[in-house]
Design an enzyme around this catalytic site. Sequence first.
Site, PDB file in Angstrom:
ATOM      1  N   ASN A 104      -5.416   2.073 -13.530  1.00  0.00           N
ATOM      2  CA  ASN A 104      -4.453   1.182 -12.884  1.00  0.00           C
ATOM      3  C   ASN A 104      -3.050   1.732 -13.078  1.00  0.00           C
ATOM      4  O   ASN A 104      -2.786   2.466 -14.035  1.00  0.00           O
ATOM      5  CB  ASN A 104      -4.552  -0.214 -13.524  1.00  0.00           C
ATOM      6  N   ASN A 114       1.533   2.980  -2.646  1.00  0.00           N
ATOM      7  CA  ASN A 114       0.816   3.863  -3.575  1.00  0.00           C
ATOM      8  C   ASN A 114      -0.455   4.409  -2.935  1.00  0.00           C
ATOM      9  O   ASN A 114      -0.813   5.559  -3.149  1.00  0.00           O
ATOM     10  CB  ASN A 114       0.479   3.135  -4.878  1.00  0.00           C
ATOM     11  N   GLY A 129       0.775  -1.242   0.000  1.00  0.00           N
ATOM     12  CA  GLY A 129       0.000   0.000   0.000  1.00  0.00           C
ATOM     13  C   GLY A 129       0.801   1.285   0.000  1.00  0.00           C
ATOM     14  O   GLY A 129       0.299   2.323   0.430  1.00  0.00           O
ATOM     15  N   HIS A 141       0.989   0.396 -13.457  1.00  0.00           N
ATOM     16  CA  HIS A 141       1.777  -0.820 -13.726  1.00  0.00           C
ATOM     17  C   HIS A 141       3.261  -0.455 -13.746  1.00  0.00           C
ATOM     18  O   HIS A 141       3.641   0.530 -14.383  1.00  0.00           O
ATOM     19  CB  HIS A 141       1.359  -1.419 -15.075  1.00  0.00           C
TER      20      HIS A 141
HETATM   21  C1  GRF Z   1       3.204  -1.263  -7.575  1.00  0.00           C
HETATM   22  O1  GRF Z   1       4.482  -1.474  -8.127  1.00  0.00           O
HETATM   23  C2  GRF Z   1       2.164  -1.189  -8.661  1.00  0.00           C
HETATM   24  O2  GRF Z   1       2.642  -0.638  -9.832  1.00  0.00           O
HETATM   25  C3  GRF Z   1       1.855  -2.655  -8.875  1.00  0.00           C
HETATM   26  O3  GRF Z   1       1.867  -3.198  -7.582  1.00  0.00           O
HETATM   27  C4  GRF Z   1       2.763  -2.462  -6.754  1.00  0.00           C
HETATM   28  C5  GRF Z   1       2.032  -2.072  -5.516  1.00  0.00           C
HETATM   29  O4  GRF Z   1       2.877  -1.535  -4.525  1.00  0.00           O
HETATM   30  N1  GRF Z   1       0.627  -2.808  -9.608  1.00  0.00           N
HETATM   31  P1  GRF Z   1       2.251  -0.881  -3.228  1.00  0.00           P
HETATM   32  O5  GRF Z   1       1.330  -1.914  -2.586  1.00  0.00           O
HETATM   33  O6  GRF Z   1       1.493   0.349  -3.628  1.00  0.00           O
HETATM   34  O7  GRF Z   1       3.405  -0.556  -2.327  1.00  0.00           O
END
Ligand code: GRF
Length: 192
Positions: free
Chosen positions: A107, A14, A12, A109
């Site tokens: 999303n 992000n 989490g 990526h």
């Molecule tokens: C990120 O690298 C995102 O791009 C991918 O999953 C990861 C999630 O990381 N889809 P976090 O849980 O936000 O630390």
Amino acid sequence: MINIAIFASGTGTNFSALLDKIQSSELNINVVCLVCDHPDALVVQRAKDANIPVWAHEMKEFENKHYYETAIAQYLTSLKVDLLVLAGYMKIVSDVLLTAYPGKIINIHPAMLPKFPGRHGIEDAFAAGVSSTGVTVHYVDSGVDSGPIIAQQAVEILPSDDIDTLATRIHDVEHVLYFDSLCKVIERDFNR
Ligand code: GRF
């Protein structure tokens, strides 16, 4: 006010970066909930600490994915959610949510799509020995990391990199690019 739901499955970072930027901005964005498919994930605690409502259920609690997504869709409707923001959500979104929120699911990526889609975007780029990779924000369609691209930023792979140093730089880019892309989407698609 635009109501967004953040979907995540794991750590989490992000989620936290988005929430911090949204809450310290002047934008009329409201993070109304976290949707998580793993009740024990760290992101659930992050949301609780920030007083964000959480919907956290394993898919196996439901008869199948249709019922799982129907339950999510009902929850989102009750909160008047406008936009779904997937941030490390490790399930493929299917018909129920795609139909309920057409063109309203985005999303992030960790690779330069269409290169290196799928679960291991960072590892796959590193193993391929390419000199640069990156981050992509895109709309979600029924494929895997295949929807229209909203924004991309390249990240160089240095000769001194290992997976961890590369992943750190990619995540640093994600934490800025996702908020900037969200602002762009809200301005363009919601006329704000
Ligand atoms: C990120 O690298 C995102 O791009 C991918 O999953 C990861 C999630 O990381 N889809 P976090 O849980 O936000 O630390």
